[in-house]
Design an enzyme around this catalytic site. Structure first.
Site, PDB file in Angstrom:
ATOM      1  N   HIS A  78      -0.263  -6.357   2.180  1.00  0.00           N
ATOM      2  CA  HIS A  78       1.166  -6.285   1.864  1.00  0.00           C
ATOM      3  C   HIS A  78       2.050  -6.308   3.095  1.00  0.00           C
ATOM      4  CE1 HIS A  78       1.786  -6.493  -2.397  1.00  0.00           C
ATOM      5  NE2 HIS A  78       0.519  -6.134  -2.461  1.00  0.00           N
ATOM      6  N   PHE A  90      -4.662  -3.894  -9.965  1.00  0.00           N
ATOM      7  CA  PHE A  90      -3.571  -3.154  -9.307  1.00  0.00           C
ATOM      8  C   PHE A  90      -3.772  -1.642  -9.335  1.00  0.00           C
ATOM      9  CE2 PHE A  90      -0.269  -6.755 -10.006  1.00  0.00           C
ATOM     10  CZ  PHE A  90      -0.678  -7.372  -8.847  1.00  0.00           C
ATOM     11  N   HIS A 110       7.412  -2.871  -2.533  1.00  0.00           N
ATOM     12  CA  HIS A 110       6.269  -2.830  -1.612  1.00  0.00           C
ATOM     13  C   HIS A 110       6.722  -2.610  -0.166  1.00  0.00           C
ATOM     14  CE1 HIS A 110       4.273  -4.502  -5.183  1.00  0.00           C
ATOM     15  NE2 HIS A 110       3.167  -3.979  -4.689  1.00  0.00           N
ATOM     16  N   HIS A 115       5.842  -5.091 -10.479  1.00  0.00           N
ATOM     17  CA  HIS A 115       5.314  -6.443 -10.222  1.00  0.00           C
ATOM     18  C   HIS A 115       5.943  -7.437 -11.211  1.00  0.00           C
ATOM     19  CE1 HIS A 115       2.180  -3.634  -8.794  1.00  0.00           C
ATOM     20  NE2 HIS A 115       2.154  -4.461  -7.781  1.00  0.00           N
ATOM     21  N   HIS A 134       0.860   3.559  -5.771  1.00  0.00           N
ATOM     22  CA  HIS A 134       0.857   2.170  -6.246  1.00  0.00           C
ATOM     23  C   HIS A 134       0.393   2.101  -7.693  1.00  0.00           C
ATOM     24  CE1 HIS A 134      -0.647  -2.042  -6.583  1.00  0.00           C
ATOM     25  NE2 HIS A 134       0.512  -2.264  -6.015  1.00  0.00           N
ATOM     26  N   HIS A 169      -5.815 -10.580  -3.565  1.00  0.00           N
ATOM     27  CA  HIS A 169      -6.301  -9.358  -4.206  1.00  0.00           C
ATOM     28  C   HIS A 169      -7.692  -9.578  -4.801  1.00  0.00           C
ATOM     29  CE1 HIS A 169      -3.351  -6.080  -4.424  1.00  0.00           C
ATOM     30  NE2 HIS A 169      -2.422  -7.002  -4.315  1.00  0.00           N
ATOM     31  N   HIS A 215      -0.542 -14.023  -3.173  1.00  0.00           N
ATOM     32  CA  HIS A 215      -0.712 -12.591  -3.369  1.00  0.00           C
ATOM     33  C   HIS A 215      -1.866 -12.252  -4.330  1.00  0.00           C
ATOM     34  CE1 HIS A 215       0.467  -8.962  -5.842  1.00  0.00           C
ATOM     35  NE2 HIS A 215       0.180  -8.435  -4.679  1.00  0.00           N
TER      36      HIS A 215
HETATM   37 CU1  C2O Z   1       1.553  -3.945  -5.940  1.00  0.00          CU
HETATM   38 CU2  C2O Z   1      -0.384  -6.500  -4.232  1.00  0.00          CU
HETATM   39  O1  C2O Z   1       0.291  -5.298  -5.447  1.00  0.00           O
END
Ligand code: C2O
Length: 575
Positions: free
Chosen positions: A352, A339, A196, A187, A166, A322, A318
């Site tokens: 995810h 990230f 993802h 992203h 990632h 995070h 989203h």
């Molecule tokens: Cu690739 Cu939630 O991030």
């Protein structure tokens, strides 16, 4: 070979009259251009120094001919190609341990195979909601993650390498093939959902393989339902391999999750928060997401700068989820708040899982919604290691059918489906602020925006969504701060007694930008440049503005906005 030689001779001094060459080769050729970093622009002497679109160069057209091409140009781009693992640029991360390099363990000569879907006869994996996982499944999952953590650190299936995958695709590490000055960023664009999905697909298969169970399925964090709106308890047990210490200690279960989190905890009751979360889900999944660009994100093709524009759910919830999970005491709110480190926390895969499930849900909600049919989306390609540690090249088109990938989600209902915010009263909007855009978003900015069309028929509205566009968003720093601002339409002068702005009926949506890496030259020389789009047909109806020729749009900074400038706000229409 003929075309290859021609390509290698493409230099800034070569006339623009290139003839029909293979598209891919031409794209490759462009890596000789020093100015490939400029968005889609190449200078060319044949046009007297006038800049022309990269795609015109691909076509071999000079300025005048190119000018007439218009929309056809979009059909001539090329998909983002799978990265070249040999050419990995370890990121230079501020305030991070030196071992945070996310280059994959790759040896020259490794064979790359093309993806093949699992046999149709293989068992269907049913991903459960994390708060509903039974003891037996939990034991399997914990054993699988423990085994993954025990694999040698250079095994691409080890947890050490899995989180780095990632990290690598979130920027700066791989060049776009043919564009050494452009990174691959999955992203903030239309690659977000498919990339993802594939990442979880391989991760799940590796875990299943480690425990010899081909029915193994990753849990998903069901944060769109009231019972799932806190950190799932299975990740909060300090002696479990699912535990991670780099999380916000204040956000342990049953502390309620705020889908609108803007780096500080909301000062409202649990019930209010749940109500607000459901309204946000409705907005992000339904009213703001009527067209595929608005849900999946904007096109991003070979030669494009990253950050063309995230879809509704990628922005919110989203990003806030995070940030809410990450530890504010860490320099970059590791792990989930940034990230680069996000997937070092096992809960990343549950977060995810829900994002992926919502893609599936979105397609089911409106029969007229379809994914993109553009080959530049379908043929965009990535590399992943599979459960046998083979390197696999896989395209977006390979991941569109979850049944063909042999997994599905436990049916837990959609409690937000009827959570449309109440109609707001059409009071007198707060007046526009003086001064014009562009401006720094260090305070609320209100601008008057013209609506080119008013009082359209239901059919016209269904055919073309009214889109509020916040353009020319520039963020000075990619890495250290979470940026979030809310966008409200015709919000009255007097705020509705203590209700958070996003829960009022005036909110079009929020822009949220989670920090991540960027090319060091971008960090030094240039800001992030991106655009936010909000579908506002329903909103205009709900606030009684459908007949108004102008509306007042408020941009309300929530966090990190001192380093944000906004170029303009306008309304356009999307088929
Ligand atoms: Cu690739 Cu939630 O991030």
């Amino acid at each position: 070979m003929e075309s290859t030689r021609m390509i290698l001779s493409v230099t800034p001094s070569m006339p623009c009259g290139l003839q029909t060459l293979a598209r891919r080769n031409l794209v490759r050729a462009l890596h000789h251009r020093k100015d490939a970093r400029q968005p889609r622009r190449l200078s060319c002497e044949a046009t007297g120094g006038r800049r022309v679109d990269r795609r015109d160069v691909l076509l071999g057209l000079g300025g005048a001919a190119a000018a007439g091409l218009g929309a056809q140009r979009d059909a001539l781009a090329a998909p983002i190609q799978a990265p070249d693992f040999l050419n990995c640029n370890p990121p230079d991360l501020p305030n991070t341990p030196p071992d945070a390099s996310c280059c994959p363990p790759y040896r020259d000569g490794t064979i790359i195979t093309d993806f093949r879907p699992p046999p149709a006869s293989s068992p269907l994996r049913v991903r459960p909601a994390a708060h509903l996982v039974d003891a037996e499944s939990l034991a399997k999952y914990e054993r699988a993650v423990a085994l993954m953590k025990q694999l040698p650190a250079d095994d691409p299936r080890s947890f050490e390498q899995q989180w780095r995958v990632h990290c690598a695709y979130c920027g700066a590490v791989f060049d776009q093939v043919g564009f050494p000055d452009l990174e691959i960023q999955i992203h903030f664009c239309w690659l977000f959902f498919p990339w993802h999905r594939l990442y979880l697909y391989f991760h799940e298969r590796i875990l299943g393989k480690l425990i010899g169970d081909d029915t193994f399925a990753l849990p998903f964090w069901n944060w769109d339902a009231p019972d799932g709106m806190s950190l799932p308890a299975i990740y909060a047990n300090g002696s479990s391999p699912l535990y991670n210490e780099r999380r916000d200690p204040a956000h342990q279960p049953p502390f309620p999750l705020d889908l609108d989190y803007s780096d500080t905890d909301a000062n409202i009751s649990r019930d209010q928060l749940i109500d607000q979360n459901l309204k946000i889900m409705y907005r992000q999944m339904v009213s703001d997401a009527k067209k595929r660009e608005l849900f999946l994100g904007q096109p991003y093709r070979a030669g494009d700068q990253p950050d063309t524009g995230a879809g509704s759910v990628e922005n919110v919830p989203h990003g806030p989820v995070h940030r809410w999970t990450g530890d504010p005491a860490q320099p970059n709110r590791e792990d989930m708040g940034n990230f680069y480190s996000a997937a070092r926390d096992p809960i990343f895969f549950a977060h995810h899982g829900n994002i992926d499930r919502l893609w599936h849900v979105w397609r089911g909600l409106r029969p007229s919604n379809t994914d993109f049919t553009d080959p530049d989306w379908l043929d965009a390609a990535f590399l992943f290691y599979d459960e046998e540690a083979r390197l696999v090249r896989v395209r977006v088109r390979d991941c569109l059918d979850t049944a063909a990938l042999r997994y599905t989600y436990q049916d837990v209902g959609l409690p937000w489906l009827n959570a449309r915010p109440a109609k707001a009263s059409a009071g007198t909007p707060a007046p526009a602020t003086t001064g014009t855009l562009p401006a720094t978003l260090d305070r609320t900015i209100r601008v008057t925006v013209t609506r080119p069309r008013v009082s359209r028929s239901r059919r016209e509205k269904d055919e073309e969504e009214e889109v509020l566009v916040v353009e020319g968003i520039q963020i000075a720093d990619h890495f250290n701060e979470f940026v979030k601002f809310d966008v409200l339409v015709n919000e009255p002068e007097r705020a509705v007694g203590g209700t958070p702005a996003t829960a009022t009926g005036y909110c079009a949506g929020s822009f949220a930008y989670t920090p991540h890496m960027a090319r060091s030259d971008e960090m030094r020389n240039g800001p992030v440049k991106t655009v936010a789009r909000f579908g506002v047909c329903d909103l205009m109806d709900d606030i009684g503005a459908d007949g108004d020729k102008t509306v007042v749009v408020s941009l309300v900074p929530r966090c990190g906005c001192e380093m944000v400038t906004v170029g303009g706000v306008s309304i356009s229409y999307l088929k």
